[in-house]
Design a protein around this motif. Structure first.
Motif, short mmCIF file in Angstrom:
data_model
loop_
_atom_site.label_atom_id
_atom_site.label_comp_id
_atom_site.label_asym_id
_atom_site.label_seq_id
_atom_site.Cartn_x
_atom_site.Cartn_y
_atom_site.Cartn_z
N PRO A 70 0.81 -1.22 0.00
CA PRO A 70 0.00 0.00 0.00
C PRO A 70 0.85 1.28 0.00
CG PRO A 70 -1.01 -1.62 1.41
CD PRO A 70 0.33 -2.18 1.01
N TRP A 71 1.98 1.28 0.67
CA TRP A 71 2.89 2.43 0.67
C TRP A 71 3.22 2.84 -0.77
CZ3 TRP A 71 7.60 3.61 -1.36
CH2 TRP A 71 8.27 4.71 -0.85
N LEU A 72 3.51 1.87 -1.62
CA LEU A 72 3.84 2.14 -3.03
C LEU A 72 2.60 2.61 -3.79
CD1 LEU A 72 5.75 2.07 -5.47
CD2 LEU A 72 5.18 -0.37 -5.72
N THR A 91 5.72 8.00 -8.29
CA THR A 91 6.66 6.94 -7.93
C THR A 91 6.40 5.76 -8.87
OG1 THR A 91 6.75 7.64 -5.63
CG2 THR A 91 7.42 5.39 -6.09
N THR A 92 7.45 5.16 -9.38
CA THR A 92 7.31 4.11 -10.39
C THR A 92 7.58 2.72 -9.81
OG1 THR A 92 9.64 4.21 -11.03
CG2 THR A 92 8.10 5.70 -12.18
N TRP A 93 7.11 1.73 -10.53
CA TRP A 93 7.41 0.35 -10.16
C TRP A 93 8.92 0.12 -10.23
CZ3 TRP A 93 10.00 -2.92 -13.39
CH2 TRP A 93 10.00 -2.61 -14.75
N GLN A 94 9.59 0.80 -11.16
CA GLN A 94 11.03 0.62 -11.30
C GLN A 94 11.77 1.06 -10.04
OE1 GLN A 94 9.08 2.14 -13.68
NE2 GLN A 94 9.88 1.74 -15.73
N ALA A 95 11.28 2.13 -9.39
CA ALA A 95 11.91 2.60 -8.15
C ALA A 95 11.85 1.50 -7.09
CB ALA A 95 11.24 3.88 -7.66
N MET A 96 10.68 0.87 -6.93
CA MET A 96 10.56 -0.22 -5.96
C MET A 96 11.45 -1.39 -6.37
SD MET A 96 9.46 -1.47 -3.14
CE MET A 96 8.22 -0.32 -2.58
N ALA A 97 11.49 -1.70 -7.65
CA ALA A 97 12.32 -2.81 -8.12
C ALA A 97 13.79 -2.58 -7.77
CB ALA A 97 12.14 -2.99 -9.63
N TRP A 98 14.27 -1.37 -8.02
CA TRP A 98 15.69 -1.08 -7.72
C TRP A 98 15.94 -1.08 -6.22
CZ3 TRP A 98 18.82 -2.42 -11.12
CH2 TRP A 98 18.63 -2.16 -12.47
N TRP A 99 14.99 -0.61 -5.43
CA TRP A 99 15.17 -0.63 -3.97
C TRP A 99 15.33 -2.08 -3.50
CZ3 TRP A 99 13.52 -2.76 0.47
CH2 TRP A 99 13.91 -2.14 1.66
N ILE A 100 14.44 -2.95 -3.97
CA ILE A 100 14.53 -4.37 -3.59
C ILE A 100 15.84 -4.97 -4.09
CG2 ILE A 100 13.51 -6.67 -3.96
CD1 ILE A 100 10.74 -5.20 -4.03
N HIS A 101 16.21 -4.65 -5.32
CA HIS A 101 17.45 -5.18 -5.91
C HIS A 101 18.66 -4.82 -5.05
CE1 HIS A 101 20.01 -6.53 -9.24
NE2 HIS A 101 20.74 -5.44 -9.03
N ASP A 102 18.70 -3.61 -4.55
CA ASP A 102 19.85 -3.14 -3.77
C ASP A 102 19.83 -3.60 -2.32
OD1 ASP A 102 20.84 -1.84 -6.00
OD2 ASP A 102 20.39 0.18 -5.27
N HIS A 103 18.67 -4.02 -1.79
CA HIS A 103 18.57 -4.31 -0.37
C HIS A 103 18.26 -5.76 0.01
CE1 HIS A 103 17.99 0.09 -0.44
NE2 HIS A 103 18.57 0.04 0.74
N GLY A 116 0.04 -1.87 -8.73
CA GLY A 116 1.45 -1.96 -8.41
C GLY A 116 1.81 -3.34 -7.87
N ALA A 117 0.98 -4.34 -8.16
CA ALA A 117 1.21 -5.70 -7.66
C ALA A 117 2.44 -6.30 -8.32
CB ALA A 117 -0.01 -6.57 -7.93
N PHE A 118 3.11 -7.15 -7.56
CA PHE A 118 4.24 -7.87 -8.14
C PHE A 118 4.48 -9.20 -7.44
CE2 PHE A 118 5.97 -4.95 -4.97
CZ PHE A 118 6.97 -5.65 -4.31
N ASN A 119 5.06 -10.11 -8.20
CA ASN A 119 5.55 -11.37 -7.64
C ASN A 119 6.93 -11.10 -7.09
OD1 ASN A 119 3.36 -12.91 -8.41
ND2 ASN A 119 4.39 -13.90 -10.13
N ILE A 120 7.18 -11.62 -5.90
CA ILE A 120 8.52 -11.57 -5.32
C ILE A 120 8.87 -12.98 -4.91
CG2 ILE A 120 7.61 -10.87 -3.06
CD1 ILE A 120 10.33 -9.28 -2.75
N GLY A 121 10.01 -13.44 -5.37
CA GLY A 121 10.41 -14.81 -5.11
C GLY A 121 11.73 -14.92 -4.40
N TRP A 122 11.77 -15.89 -3.49
CA TRP A 122 13.01 -16.28 -2.82
C TRP A 122 13.37 -17.66 -3.33
CZ3 TRP A 122 13.97 -20.62 0.05
CH2 TRP A 122 15.23 -20.69 0.65
N HIS A 171 21.95 1.65 -6.99
CA HIS A 171 20.93 2.32 -7.80
C HIS A 171 20.12 3.32 -6.98
CE1 HIS A 171 21.82 -1.69 -9.46
NE2 HIS A 171 21.79 -1.07 -10.62
N GLU A 172 20.68 3.80 -5.87
CA GLU A 172 19.90 4.62 -4.93
C GLU A 172 19.36 5.90 -5.54
OE1 GLU A 172 23.53 6.78 -2.49
OE2 GLU A 172 22.53 5.04 -1.64
N ASP A 173 19.97 6.39 -6.61
CA ASP A 173 19.43 7.59 -7.27
C ASP A 173 18.07 7.31 -7.91
OD1 ASP A 173 20.97 5.90 -9.08
OD2 ASP A 173 20.70 7.46 -10.60
N ARG A 174 17.73 6.05 -8.11
CA ARG A 174 16.46 5.68 -8.76
C ARG A 174 15.32 5.51 -7.77
NH1 ARG A 174 19.33 1.57 -12.96
NH2 ARG A 174 20.45 3.19 -14.09
#
Length: 187
Positions: free
Chosen positions: A98-100, A108-120, A133-139, A169-172
Protein backbone atom coordinates in the motif's frame (compact mmCIF):
# COMPACT_ATOMS: atom_id res chain seq x y z
CA UNK A 1 0.78 -19.90 6.72
CA UNK A 2 -3.02 -19.56 6.64
CA UNK A 3 -2.74 -16.38 4.54
CA UNK A 4 -0.43 -18.10 2.08
CA UNK A 5 -2.71 -21.14 1.66
CA UNK A 6 -5.81 -19.10 0.80
CA UNK A 7 -6.66 -19.37 -2.90
CA UNK A 8 -9.62 -17.82 -4.71
CA UNK A 9 -9.29 -20.47 -7.40
CA UNK A 10 -9.52 -23.23 -4.78
CA UNK A 11 -12.37 -21.56 -2.87
CA UNK A 12 -14.52 -20.89 -5.93
CA UNK A 13 -13.96 -24.37 -7.35
CA UNK A 14 -14.19 -26.40 -4.12
CA UNK A 15 -10.56 -27.49 -4.25
CA UNK A 16 -8.17 -28.19 -1.37
CA UNK A 17 -5.00 -26.07 -1.45
CA UNK A 18 -2.69 -27.90 0.94
CA UNK A 19 0.92 -28.97 0.36
CA UNK A 20 1.80 -32.62 -0.17
CA UNK A 21 5.15 -31.95 1.52
CA UNK A 22 4.36 -29.53 4.36
CA UNK A 23 7.94 -29.54 5.68
CA UNK A 24 9.33 -28.38 2.33
CA UNK A 25 6.53 -25.80 1.93
CA UNK A 26 7.25 -24.42 5.41
CA UNK A 27 11.00 -24.27 4.79
CA UNK A 28 10.52 -22.47 1.46
CA UNK A 29 7.93 -20.15 3.00
CA UNK A 30 10.30 -19.37 5.86
CA UNK A 31 12.97 -18.36 3.32
CA UNK A 32 10.47 -16.09 1.55
CA UNK A 33 9.23 -14.52 4.79
CA UNK A 34 12.51 -14.06 6.63
CA UNK A 35 14.51 -12.81 3.67
CA UNK A 36 11.94 -10.77 1.74
CA UNK A 37 8.46 -10.23 3.15
CA UNK A 38 9.38 -9.41 6.76
CA UNK A 39 12.02 -6.81 5.78
CA UNK A 40 9.58 -5.27 3.27
CA UNK A 41 6.83 -5.07 5.87
CA UNK A 42 9.18 -3.68 8.54
CA UNK A 43 10.28 -0.96 6.11
CA UNK A 44 7.12 -0.09 4.15
CA UNK A 45 4.29 -1.19 6.45
CA UNK A 46 1.65 -3.86 6.00
CA UNK A 47 1.75 -5.97 2.84
CA UNK A 48 -1.30 -7.39 1.06
CA UNK A 49 -0.78 -10.97 -0.13
CA UNK A 50 -2.81 -11.56 -3.31
CA UNK A 51 -1.62 -15.07 -4.14
CA UNK A 52 1.08 -17.32 -2.81
CA UNK A 53 1.22 -21.09 -2.30
CA UNK A 54 -0.69 -23.16 -4.86
CA UNK A 55 -0.99 -26.93 -4.85
CA UNK A 56 -0.18 -28.53 -8.20
CA UNK A 57 -3.92 -29.25 -8.61
CA UNK A 58 -4.92 -25.62 -8.01
CA UNK A 59 -2.08 -24.19 -10.09
CA UNK A 60 -2.73 -26.64 -12.93
CA UNK A 61 -6.42 -25.70 -12.96
CA UNK A 62 -5.48 -22.00 -13.01
CA UNK A 63 -3.13 -22.57 -15.93
CA UNK A 64 -5.60 -24.61 -18.03
CA UNK A 65 -8.37 -22.05 -17.41
CA UNK A 66 -6.09 -19.03 -18.08
CA UNK A 67 -6.37 -17.61 -14.57
CA UNK A 68 -2.90 -16.00 -14.57
CA UNK A 69 -1.09 -19.18 -13.53
CA UNK A 70 1.96 -20.52 -15.34
CA UNK A 71 2.28 -24.29 -15.87
CA UNK A 72 3.12 -26.51 -12.93
CA UNK A 73 6.56 -27.12 -14.44
CA UNK A 74 7.28 -23.36 -14.55
CA UNK A 75 5.89 -22.84 -11.04
CA UNK A 76 7.97 -25.46 -9.22
CA UNK A 77 9.80 -23.73 -6.34
CA UNK A 78 7.76 -20.64 -7.15
CA UNK A 79 4.00 -20.73 -6.41
CA UNK A 80 4.27 -24.51 -5.92
CA UNK A 81 6.41 -24.32 -2.78
CA UNK A 82 6.36 -28.02 -1.94
CA UNK A 83 8.19 -29.12 -5.10
CA UNK A 84 11.80 -28.30 -5.89
CA UNK A 85 12.88 -27.14 -9.32
CA UNK A 86 16.18 -28.36 -10.82
CA UNK A 87 18.08 -25.75 -8.77
CA UNK A 88 16.46 -26.33 -5.37
CA UNK A 89 13.76 -24.93 -3.13
CA UNK A 90 11.95 -21.63 -3.42
CA UNK A 91 8.71 -19.74 -2.90
CA UNK A 92 6.88 -16.81 -4.53
CA UNK A 93 4.15 -14.49 -3.30
CA UNK A 94 2.13 -11.97 -5.31
CA UNK A 95 1.91 -8.87 -3.14
CA UNK A 96 0.78 -5.27 -3.07
CA UNK A 97 2.56 -2.69 -0.91
CA UNK A 98 0.00 0.00 0.00
CA UNK A 99 2.89 2.43 0.67
CA UNK A 100 3.84 2.14 -3.03
CA UNK A 101 0.25 2.31 -4.31
CA UNK A 102 -0.30 5.54 -2.33
CA UNK A 103 2.72 7.11 -4.05
CA UNK A 104 2.22 5.86 -7.62
CA UNK A 105 -0.35 8.58 -8.40
CA UNK A 106 2.30 11.15 -7.44
CA UNK A 107 4.80 9.63 -9.87
CA UNK A 108 6.66 6.94 -7.93
CA UNK A 109 7.31 4.11 -10.39
CA UNK A 110 7.41 0.35 -10.16
CA UNK A 111 11.03 0.62 -11.30
CA UNK A 112 11.91 2.60 -8.15
CA UNK A 113 10.56 -0.22 -5.96
CA UNK A 114 12.32 -2.81 -8.12
CA UNK A 115 15.69 -1.08 -7.72
CA UNK A 116 15.17 -0.63 -3.97
CA UNK A 117 14.53 -4.37 -3.59
CA UNK A 118 17.45 -5.18 -5.91
CA UNK A 119 19.85 -3.14 -3.77
CA UNK A 120 18.57 -4.31 -0.37
CA UNK A 121 17.15 -7.85 -0.46
CA UNK A 122 18.28 -11.33 -1.60
CA UNK A 123 15.38 -11.87 -4.03
CA UNK A 124 15.44 -14.42 -6.82
CA UNK A 125 12.91 -12.84 -9.16
CA UNK A 126 10.52 -9.92 -9.35
CA UNK A 127 7.65 -9.65 -11.84
CA UNK A 128 5.59 -6.45 -11.93
CA UNK A 129 1.94 -6.32 -13.06
CA UNK A 130 -0.21 -3.43 -14.36
CA UNK A 131 -2.85 -3.45 -11.59
CA UNK A 132 -2.33 -1.93 -8.12
CA UNK A 133 1.45 -1.96 -8.41
CA UNK A 134 1.21 -5.70 -7.66
CA UNK A 135 4.24 -7.87 -8.14
CA UNK A 136 5.55 -11.37 -7.64
CA UNK A 137 8.52 -11.57 -5.32
CA UNK A 138 10.41 -14.81 -5.11
CA UNK A 139 13.01 -16.28 -2.82
CA UNK A 140 15.13 -19.23 -3.93
CA UNK A 141 18.14 -20.95 -2.46
CA UNK A 142 19.86 -20.40 -5.85
CA UNK A 143 18.60 -16.89 -6.73
CA UNK A 144 18.30 -15.79 -10.37
CA UNK A 145 18.21 -12.03 -9.56
CA UNK A 146 15.90 -11.10 -12.46
CA UNK A 147 13.39 -8.24 -12.69
CA UNK A 148 10.69 -8.46 -15.36
CA UNK A 149 7.68 -6.25 -16.04
CA UNK A 150 4.32 -6.85 -17.68
CA UNK A 151 3.89 -3.05 -17.49
CA UNK A 152 5.11 -0.95 -20.41
CA UNK A 153 7.93 -0.95 -21.23
CA UNK A 154 7.41 -4.70 -21.01
CA UNK A 155 10.43 -6.94 -20.55
CA UNK A 156 13.49 -7.28 -18.35
CA UNK A 157 14.58 -4.30 -16.28
CA UNK A 158 17.68 -6.24 -15.28
CA UNK A 159 19.16 -9.70 -15.00
CA UNK A 160 22.71 -11.01 -14.63
CA UNK A 161 24.79 -9.85 -17.56
CA UNK A 162 22.91 -6.57 -18.07
CA UNK A 163 25.13 -3.49 -17.73
CA UNK A 164 22.75 -2.04 -15.11
CA UNK A 165 22.73 -5.15 -12.89
CA UNK A 166 25.65 -4.40 -10.59
CA UNK A 167 26.37 -1.37 -8.47
CA UNK A 168 24.18 0.93 -6.41
CA UNK A 169 20.93 2.32 -7.80
CA UNK A 170 19.90 4.62 -4.93
CA UNK A 171 19.43 7.59 -7.27
CA UNK A 172 16.46 5.68 -8.76
CA UNK A 173 14.54 5.44 -5.47
CA UNK A 174 15.20 8.80 -3.83
CA UNK A 175 12.84 9.45 -0.93
CA UNK A 176 12.36 5.78 -0.10
CA UNK A 177 12.80 4.80 3.56
CA UNK A 178 15.96 3.25 4.88
CA UNK A 179 15.66 -0.50 5.25
CA UNK A 180 14.56 -1.61 8.69
CA UNK A 181 16.59 -4.58 9.88
CA UNK A 182 14.41 -7.34 11.32
CA UNK A 183 15.93 -8.81 14.46
CA UNK A 184 15.13 -12.41 15.34
CA UNK A 185 14.95 -13.87 18.79
CA UNK A 186 16.56 -17.25 19.24
CA UNK A 187 15.04 -19.69 21.68
Amino acid sequence: MRDFLYSEIASINGMVNLPDDPDLAIAAGRGLCENLLEPLQATFGRLAVRSSYRSPEVNGYGCVHRLSCASNERNLARHVWDRRDKHGMGAVASIVIPWLVDRMDAGTTWQAMAWWIHDHLPYSELQFFPKLGAFNIGWHEAPKRTIYSFIQPRGFLTKPGFLNHDGNHEDRYAGFPQMVVVRRLTL
